[in-house]
Design a protein around this motif. Structure first.
Motif, PDB file in Angstrom:
ATOM      1  N   CYS A 203       0.656  -1.113  -0.102  1.00  0.00           N
ATOM      2  CA  CYS A 203      -0.026  -0.025   0.038  1.00  0.00           C
ATOM      3  C   CYS A 203       1.053   1.086   0.049  1.00  0.00           C
ATOM      4  CB  CYS A 203      -0.908   0.111   1.084  1.00  0.00           C
ATOM      5  SG  CYS A 203       0.021  -0.233   2.657  1.00  0.00           S
ATOM      6  N   GLY A 204       0.317   2.456  -0.137  1.00  0.00           N
ATOM      7  CA  GLY A 204       0.999   3.831  -0.178  1.00  0.00           C
ATOM      8  C   GLY A 204       0.461   4.626   0.804  1.00  0.00           C
ATOM      9  N   ALA A 205       1.487   5.385   1.378  1.00  0.00           N
ATOM     10  CA  ALA A 205       0.914   6.818   2.129  1.00  0.00           C
ATOM     11  C   ALA A 205       1.731   8.031   1.548  1.00  0.00           C
ATOM     12  CB  ALA A 205       1.329   6.286   3.520  1.00  0.00           C
ATOM     13  N   HIS A 206       0.926   8.982   1.291  1.00  0.00           N
ATOM     14  CA  HIS A 206       1.571  10.084   0.850  1.00  0.00           C
ATOM     15  C   HIS A 206       0.746  11.426   1.668  1.00  0.00           C
ATOM     16  CE1 HIS A 206       1.959   7.664  -2.700  1.00  0.00           C
ATOM     17  NE2 HIS A 206       0.821   7.388  -2.404  1.00  0.00           N
ATOM     18  N   THR A 207       1.977  12.116   1.943  1.00  0.00           N
ATOM     19  CA  THR A 207       1.492  13.477   2.564  1.00  0.00           C
ATOM     20  C   THR A 207       2.003  14.500   1.728  1.00  0.00           C
ATOM     21  OG1 THR A 207       1.786  12.356   4.751  1.00  0.00           O
ATOM     22  CG2 THR A 207       1.686  14.779   4.407  1.00  0.00           C
ATOM     23  N   ILE A 208       1.001  15.483   1.233  1.00  0.00           N
ATOM     24  CA  ILE A 208       1.305  16.711   0.439  1.00  0.00           C
ATOM     25  C   ILE A 208       0.743  17.893   1.286  1.00  0.00           C
ATOM     26  CG2 ILE A 208       1.020  17.678  -1.940  1.00  0.00           C
ATOM     27  CD1 ILE A 208       0.403  14.695  -2.821  1.00  0.00           C
ATOM     28  N   PRO A 209       1.612  18.472   2.036  1.00  0.00           N
ATOM     29  CA  PRO A 209       1.109  19.731   2.540  1.00  0.00           C
ATOM     30  C   PRO A 209       1.532  21.109   1.760  1.00  0.00           C
ATOM     31  CG  PRO A 209       2.976  18.745   3.903  1.00  0.00           C
ATOM     32  CD  PRO A 209       2.767  18.161   2.505  1.00  0.00           C
ATOM     33  N   TYR A 210       0.612  21.956   1.627  1.00  0.00           N
ATOM     34  CA  TYR A 210       1.037  23.154   1.052  1.00  0.00           C
ATOM     35  C   TYR A 210       0.628  24.436   2.257  1.00  0.00           C
ATOM     36  CZ  TYR A 210      -0.163  20.757  -3.228  1.00  0.00           C
ATOM     37  OH  TYR A 210      -0.125  19.851  -4.465  1.00  0.00           O
ATOM     38  N   ILE A 211       1.978  25.268   2.492  1.00  0.00           N
ATOM     39  CA  ILE A 211       1.929  26.231   3.140  1.00  0.00           C
ATOM     40  C   ILE A 211       2.141  27.535   2.686  1.00  0.00           C
ATOM     41  CG2 ILE A 211       2.638  27.239   5.497  1.00  0.00           C
ATOM     42  CD1 ILE A 211       3.625  24.043   6.252  1.00  0.00           C
ATOM     43  N   GLU A 212       1.112  28.364   2.783  1.00  0.00           N
ATOM     44  CA  GLU A 212       1.517  29.825   1.938  1.00  0.00           C
ATOM     45  C   GLU A 212       1.542  30.870   3.067  1.00  0.00           C
ATOM     46  OE1 GLU A 212      -0.918  28.629  -1.984  1.00  0.00           O
ATOM     47  OE2 GLU A 212      -0.940  30.683  -1.134  1.00  0.00           O
ATOM     48  N   SER A 213       2.361  31.500   3.260  1.00  0.00           N
ATOM     49  CA  SER A 213       2.136  32.718   4.380  1.00  0.00           C
ATOM     50  C   SER A 213       2.543  33.825   3.596  1.00  0.00           C
ATOM     51  CB  SER A 213       3.261  32.515   5.538  1.00  0.00           C
ATOM     52  OG  SER A 213       2.888  33.301   6.439  1.00  0.00           O
ATOM     53  N   ASN A 214       1.455  35.090   3.683  1.00  0.00           N
ATOM     54  CA  ASN A 214       1.669  36.231   3.235  1.00  0.00           C
ATOM     55  C   ASN A 214       1.789  37.278   4.276  1.00  0.00           C
ATOM     56  OD1 ASN A 214       1.253  35.511   0.365  1.00  0.00           O
ATOM     57  ND2 ASN A 214      -0.685  34.853   1.284  1.00  0.00           N
ATOM     58  N   ASN A 215       1.980  37.077   5.488  1.00  0.00           N
ATOM     59  CA  ASN A 215       2.663  38.020   6.299  1.00  0.00           C
ATOM     60  C   ASN A 215       3.426  37.410   7.266  1.00  0.00           C
ATOM     61  OD1 ASN A 215       1.363  36.982   8.933  1.00  0.00           O
ATOM     62  ND2 ASN A 215      -0.500  36.928   7.985  1.00  0.00           N
ATOM     63  N   ASN A 216       4.132  38.281   8.284  1.00  0.00           N
ATOM     64  CA  ASN A 216       5.519  37.717   8.978  1.00  0.00           C
ATOM     65  C   ASN A 216       5.095  37.600  10.400  1.00  0.00           C
ATOM     66  OD1 ASN A 216       5.355  40.260   9.555  1.00  0.00           O
ATOM     67  ND2 ASN A 216       7.335  40.920   8.112  1.00  0.00           N
ATOM     68  N   SER A 217       3.903  37.769  10.698  1.00  0.00           N
ATOM     69  CA  SER A 217       3.545  37.499  12.220  1.00  0.00           C
ATOM     70  C   SER A 217       2.796  36.182  12.603  1.00  0.00           C
ATOM     71  CB  SER A 217       2.605  38.754  12.731  1.00  0.00           C
ATOM     72  OG  SER A 217       1.343  38.756  12.105  1.00  0.00           O
ATOM     73  N   SER A 218       2.511  35.292  11.433  1.00  0.00           N
ATOM     74  CA  SER A 218       1.849  34.091  11.783  1.00  0.00           C
ATOM     75  C   SER A 218       2.844  32.879  11.536  1.00  0.00           C
ATOM     76  CB  SER A 218       0.813  34.026  10.763  1.00  0.00           C
ATOM     77  OG  SER A 218      -0.082  34.833  10.799  1.00  0.00           O
ATOM     78  N   VAL A 219       2.292  31.990  12.481  1.00  0.00           N
ATOM     79  CA  VAL A 219       3.294  30.784  12.323  1.00  0.00           C
ATOM     80  C   VAL A 219       2.517  29.475  12.072  1.00  0.00           C
ATOM     81  CG1 VAL A 219       4.758  29.332  14.140  1.00  0.00           C
ATOM     82  CG2 VAL A 219       4.246  31.841  14.518  1.00  0.00           C
ATOM     83  N   ALA A 220       3.224  28.577  11.250  1.00  0.00           N
ATOM     84  CA  ALA A 220       2.537  27.426  10.947  1.00  0.00           C
ATOM     85  C   ALA A 220       3.586  26.279  11.537  1.00  0.00           C
ATOM     86  CB  ALA A 220       2.305  27.058   9.265  1.00  0.00           C
ATOM     87  N   GLU A 221       2.937  25.367  11.821  1.00  0.00           N
ATOM     88  CA  GLU A 221       3.891  23.826  12.641  1.00  0.00           C
ATOM     89  C   GLU A 221       3.208  23.011  11.846  1.00  0.00           C
ATOM     90  OE1 GLU A 221       4.490  23.423  16.726  1.00  0.00           O
ATOM     91  OE2 GLU A 221       3.064  25.371  16.800  1.00  0.00           O
ATOM     92  N   HIS A 222       4.431  22.135  11.383  1.00  0.00           N
ATOM     93  CA  HIS A 222       3.845  20.941  10.692  1.00  0.00           C
ATOM     94  C   HIS A 222       4.680  19.658  11.208  1.00  0.00           C
ATOM     95  CE1 HIS A 222       2.147  18.524   7.186  1.00  0.00           C
ATOM     96  NE2 HIS A 222       3.219  17.782   7.370  1.00  0.00           N
ATOM     97  N   GLU A 223       3.848  18.609  11.749  1.00  0.00           N
ATOM     98  CA  GLU A 223       4.451  17.402  12.130  1.00  0.00           C
ATOM     99  C   GLU A 223       4.147  16.287  11.287  1.00  0.00           C
ATOM    100  OE1 GLU A 223       4.361  16.598  16.062  1.00  0.00           O
ATOM    101  OE2 GLU A 223       4.776  18.804  16.775  1.00  0.00           O
ATOM    102  N   ALA A 224       4.830  15.310  10.936  1.00  0.00           N
ATOM    103  CA  ALA A 224       4.394  14.290  10.215  1.00  0.00           C
ATOM    104  C   ALA A 224       5.251  13.101  10.607  1.00  0.00           C
ATOM    105  CB  ALA A 224       4.699  14.515   8.514  1.00  0.00           C
ATOM    106  N   SER A 225       4.201  11.871  10.553  1.00  0.00           N
ATOM    107  CA  SER A 225       5.161  10.659  10.757  1.00  0.00           C
ATOM    108  C   SER A 225       4.436   9.427  10.074  1.00  0.00           C
ATOM    109  CB  SER A 225       5.066  10.279  12.253  1.00  0.00           C
ATOM    110  OG  SER A 225       3.764   9.888  12.570  1.00  0.00           O
ATOM    111  N   THR A 226       5.416   8.320   9.834  1.00  0.00           N
ATOM    112  CA  THR A 226       4.738   7.330   9.117  1.00  0.00           C
ATOM    113  C   THR A 226       5.215   6.152   9.689  1.00  0.00           C
ATOM    114  OG1 THR A 226       5.219   8.340   6.789  1.00  0.00           O
ATOM    115  CG2 THR A 226       4.982   6.032   6.888  1.00  0.00           C
TER     116      THR A 226
END
Lengths: 484, 245
Positions: free
Chosen positions: A403-426
Motif C-alpha cells: 500500500c502507499g501513504a502520501h503527505t502533500i502539505p502546502y503552506i503559504e504565508s503572506n504575512n510575517n507574524s503568523s506561524v505554521a507548525e507541521h509534524e508528520a510521521s509514518t
C-alpha cells in the motif's frame, strides 16, 4: 523479515465484511439516464421548486458544461460517463413526502432498522435527531417539533427551498459558489436532497442533528446538498453517516456541504463515511467527490470538522475552513482508512483571513492491502491575517507492504507574524505489536483493530459520544482481511 | 501441565533447540538458566506459537493438548501467559481497556459472558495497589514511555487479571532495580497456587532469591545439560557456565 504465517492468517480473515451492502427491493421511479436541461427541469419539478431555484440550477449547468473534470489528484479511475448515470431516483409513491412515519413503506423503515438507524422516535438514540435520505429524497426527519420550539430549523433542503426561500436565497452557494469547480457546479445543477439547518441567535442546539444517506438504486448518482447556518452565539453539532449496497459497477456521490458560522457561533460537523468500498479485487464501489466548506464569518466563531472515512472506492474530499472573522478557529480531525484497492485523496484547506485566527489539523491515514492514501492540505495566511497560527499533524500507518501513504502539505504565508507548525510521521504495525496483543488472547483482527484505534484516538475522541463506539467498531471492520 | 518432548527447532537452517525435553507439573516453579544464545527466548516464543521458527521434530503437550496447531491467541486463551522481556509500546491504546479486551476475549472463548465493569475496576484497583501501580499510570497507553520497572509491573498486573495456568517470565529481572525486583517478585509469588505453574527464564541467580524454584535447569546450545534444585543456581553463580557443565 515479513512474518508469513501471520500475514496469511490475517489474509484468511474474510474481506466480505461490508455488512451494509444489502439492496432494498423497492420499486423506484427514475427519469432516463444522462444529464440535460430536461433532466434538471424534471428534478426541479419533482421537488416543486420555485422558478428562481430552477434558474439557479440551469445557470450552474451552463457553467458546468464548459468546465473540465479536475485531474490534479493522485487518483486513478475509469473516466466517469456523465451521460450514463441516473440523476434522480425515488422510491415509488414519493410524489409528496409522507407526513408521518406510518405512511412510509415498511420496507424503507426496515432498511434503516437494518442499518441501525431506527426512524421511530421512541426507539431512536436519545438526543439525536435524524434526517434519512434514501437515493434522491429525504424519507423522514425526526424530532422536528421539539427543535422548532427553540426556533431551530432542521429539515430536508428540498423543503427549505419551499418554506424558507429567504434563507436559501441569502446563503446557498455563498460558501461554495456554483462556479467553484467541476463537481461543485455539477452538484449545484442536479442536487436532489440533503439537510438544512438553521440555529437562531443565542440558541445552543440541545441534541445531535444527523443525516443518514443511503444509496439504493443502481447506476444512480447521489447529489447531496447540505447547508448549515449557525447564527450569532449559537451552537450546533451535526453528524452524517453514509452507506450503499454492494454492486459491481461504480456509483457517483458528489456532495456539496456549506457551513456558515456567525459571530461567536460554533459548528461541529462529523462524518462517518462508510460507502461501499468495492470488493477485494477493486471492483465496484462509490466514487465520492465531495466539496465541504465552512466559513467562520463572524468574529470568535469556530468550525470543527471531524471525519472518519472508511468507505468508497475513490475519496476526493477536503473539508475546509475560511477563517474570515477575527479570532476565529478552524479544526480538522480526520481518520482515513483504505484497504484492498481503495484510493483516498483527502485533507483540508485552512484559509486564514482574519486576525488572530487559529487552525488545527490532525490527520491519521491508515493504508492496507493495495490501497493508496494521500493527505493533501493547504494552510494559507493572507496578508491581513496577522498573528495567526496553524498546527498540523499528519500521521500515516502502513499495514503490509503493497500500500502507499502520501503527505502533500502546502503552506503559504503572506504575512510575517503568523506561524505554521507541521509534524508528520509514518509507521507500520510491527509484528511485535501483533504478537504482544495475541499473546494476551486477542485474535489477529482484534489486535489490528485495537492498535489502529489507538493510532486514531486523537481523532475518534472528537466524535459525538453516541457515535464514537460505532466508529471504533467500523475501524476494526474496515481493516478485516487487511494484510497481504 | 506442560510436557515438551524431543523438541528440535531451527531458524534459517540454524538449530536453536536440539532435542529439548522438559516436564512441568501443576504447582511447580522451574527456572531455566543459560548464557546468551542458548535458546531461552526461542523456547518461550515457540511455546507461545510465534512463527518464524521451524519445528523440525518433537511435541509440546499443554494441558493434555498438542498445541502445535493452535494459534498464538488460542494458546493464550488456553491459559499460557508470557511476561515479555521487552514489552512493546502500543501508542494510544489505553492500559485498562486493553486489559479488559484481553479478559473478555478469553471469557468469550470459554463461552462465558463479559466481565462486569465494576468487578473489573475493583480487580484492577486491588492488583495495581499491590504492585505499586499509580492511578496516573493506569491512564497511560500500553507500555508507552514506561520505565523498565513500570513495564514489568504492568506485565504482572496483566498476569494477575488473566490468571493463567502456566506463566513464562522471560528475563523479568532485566532492567529492574532491587526495589522493583522485590515488588514484581512479590506480585508473582502471590499468584502461585497448587494448580498453576511458573517457568522463570533468567541469566542470573538474583531473581531466584525472590521467586524460589523447585527445579533449576541449565540450558546450553539448545539442550538442558544439567538439572537440579535451587542450589544448582547458587553453584552456577559461583562457577559460571563454563565450569559447571
Amino acid at each position: 523479515m515479513p512474518n508469513l504465517n501471520t500475514l496469511n492468517n490475517i489474509k484468511k480473515i474474510s474481506s466480505e465484511k461490508y455488512k451494509d451492502g444489502f439492496v432494498t427491493d423497492l420499486e423506484s421511479e427514475r427519469p432516463k439516464k444522462g444529464l440535460s436541461e430536461e433532466i434538471i427541469k424534471f428534478i426541479s419539478n419533482k421537488k416543486n421548486e420555485p422558478e428562481w431555484m430552477l434558474n439557479w440550477r440551469l445557470k450552474a449547468y451552463e457553467v458546468w458544461k464548459n468546465m473540465k473534470e479536475p485531474d490534479w489528484s493522485e487518483l486513478n479511475y475509469d473516466k466517469i460517463d456523465y451521460q450514463d448515470i441516473y440523476y434522480f431516483s425515488a422510491p415509488k409513491g414519493f410524489e409528496s413526502k409522507p407526513k408521518s412515519l406510518d405512511e412510509i413503506d415498511p420496507k424503507l423503515i426496515e432498511t434503516y432498522n437494518k442499518l441501525g438507524i431506527p426512524l421511530k422516535e421512541q426507539k431512536i438514540l436519545a438526543g439525536v435527531a435524524v434526517d434519512a435520505v434514501f437515493d434522491s429524497v429525504s424519507v423522514a426527519t425526526t424530532y422536528r417539533e421539539k427543535l422548532s420550539k427553540l426556533g431551530i430549523i432542521f429539515c430536508p433542503i428540498s423543503e427549505a427551498i419551499i418554506k424558507h426561500p429567504d434563507l436559501i436565497k441569502k446563503y446557498l452557494g455563498t460558501v461554495i459558489p456554483t462556479t467553484d469547480h467541476y463537481f461543485a457546479a455539477l452538484n449545484s445543477a442536479v442536487f436532489t436532497d440533503g439537510s438544512f439547518v438553521y440555529v437562531p441567535e443565542g440558541v445552543k442546539c440541545p441534541m445531535e442533528l444527523s443525516t443518514y444517506f443511503r444509496i439504493n438504486a443502481e447506476e444512480t448518482g447521489q447529489f447531496e446538498r447540505t447547508l448549515i447556518i449557525a447564527d450569532k452565539g449559537s451552537y450546533v453539532s451535526y453528524l452524517e453517516g453514509c452507506t450503499a449496497p454492494k454492486r459491481d459497477s461504480n456509483q457517483l456521490h458528489a456532495a456539496n456541504v456549506e457551513l456558515i458560522a456567525m459571530e461567536d457561533a460554533e459548528i461541529k460537523y462529523s462524518t462517518v463515511q462508510n460507502w461501499y468500498p468495492g470488493d477485494e479485487n477493486g471492483k465496484g464501489g462509490i466514487y465520492n467527490f465531495v466539496t465541504k466548506r465552512g466559513i467562520c464569518k463572524g468574529n470568535n466563531s469556530k468550525i470543527s470538522w471531524t471525519q472518519v472515512e472508511t468507505g468508497s472506492a475513490i475519496t476526493w474530499k477536503y473539508p475546509s475552513c475560511i477563517l474570515k472573522g477575527d479570532n476565529s478557529i478552524g479544526e480538522f480531525y480526520s481518520v482515513a482508512i483504505t484497504n484492498n484497492f481503495q484510493q483516498a485523496d483527502t485533507g483540508t484547506k485552512m484559509i486564514h483571513l482574519g486576525k488572530n485566527t487559529k487552525s488545527k489539523i490532525i490527520s491519521k491515514g491508515i493504508s492496507s492491502g493495495k490501497s493508496q492514501n494521500t493527505y493533501r492540505g493547504l494552510v494559507r495566511f493572507s496578508k491581513n491575517s496577522s498573528n495567526s497560527r496553524n498546527y498540523t499533524q499528519c500521521d500515516s500507518l502502513l499495514i503490509g507492504n503493497k500500500c502507499g501513504a502520501h503527505t502533500i502539505p502546502y503552506i503559504e504565508s503572506n504575512n510575517n507574524s503568523s506561524v505554521a507548525e507541521h509534524e508528520a510521521s509514518t509507521s507500520k504495525i510491527s509484528e511485535d505489536q501483533l504478537y504482544y496483543c495475541q499473546q494476551r488472547g486477542l485474535t489477529n483482527e482484534e489486535a489490528v483493530s485495537i492498535i489502529v484505534n489507538g493510532f486514531c484516538k486523537q481523532v475518534l475522541q472528537n466524535l459525538p459520544m453516541e457515535f464514537a463506539v460505532e466508529a471504533q467498531q467500523l475501524v476494526g471492520i474496515s481493516l478485516e482481511g487487511s494484510v497481504g | 501441565m506442560l510436557e515438551i518432548k524431543d523438541l528440535t527447532v531451527s531458524v534459517e537452517d540454524k538449530i536453536i533447540l536440539n532435542n529439548f525435553s522438559l516436564k512441568i507439573n501443576q504447582g511447580e516453579v522451574h527456572a531455566i538458566m543459560g548464557p546468551n544464545g542458548s535458546g531461552k527466548s526461542t523456547l518461550s516464543n515457540v511455546l507461545c506459537g510465534k512463527d518464524n521458527y521451524k519445528i523440525k521434530k518433537g511435541e509440546i503437550i499443554f494441558k493434555e493438548k498438542n498445541i502445535f496447531e493452535l494459534s498464538i491467541d488460542e494458546r493464550a486463551k488456553l491459559g499460557l501467559f508470557l511476561a515479555f522481556q521487552y514489552p512493546v509500546e502500543l501508542p494510544g491504546v489505553s492500559i485498562t481497556p486493553f486489559l479488559k479486551t484481553a479478559i473478555n476475549s478469553k471469557l468469550k472463548s470459554l463461552g462465558k459472558k463479559e466481565i462486569d465493569s465494576l468487578e473489573f475496576a475493583k480487580k484492577v484497583r486491588e492488583a495495581s495497589e499491590y504492585l505499586g501501580i499509580s492511578k496516573e499510570m493506569l491512564k497511560r497507553s500500553v507500555n508507552e514511555g514506561f520505565s523498565g520497572g513500570e513495564k514489568k509491573r504492568y506485565e504482572v498486573l496483566q498476569m494477575t487479571l488473566l490468571n493463567p495456568d502456566l506463566t513464562i517470565l522471560d528475563e523479568t529481572d532485566s532492567g529492574l532495580d532491587i526495589d522493583a525486583l522485590k515488588t514484581v517478585s512479590k506480585g508473582v509469588n502471590r499468584l502461585k497456587r497448587k494448580d498453576n505453574s511458573i517457568v522463570v527464564i533468567t541469566h542470573y541467580q538474583r531473581l531466584l532469591d525472590y521467586i524460589i524454584p523447585d527445579f533449576v535447569h541449565i540450558l546450553v546450545a539448545g539442550k538442558i545439560v544439567r538439572s537440579g534444585d535451587k542450589n544448582l543456581a547458587l553453584e552456577l553463580e559461583k562457577k559460571g557456565y563454563e565450569n559447571i557443565i
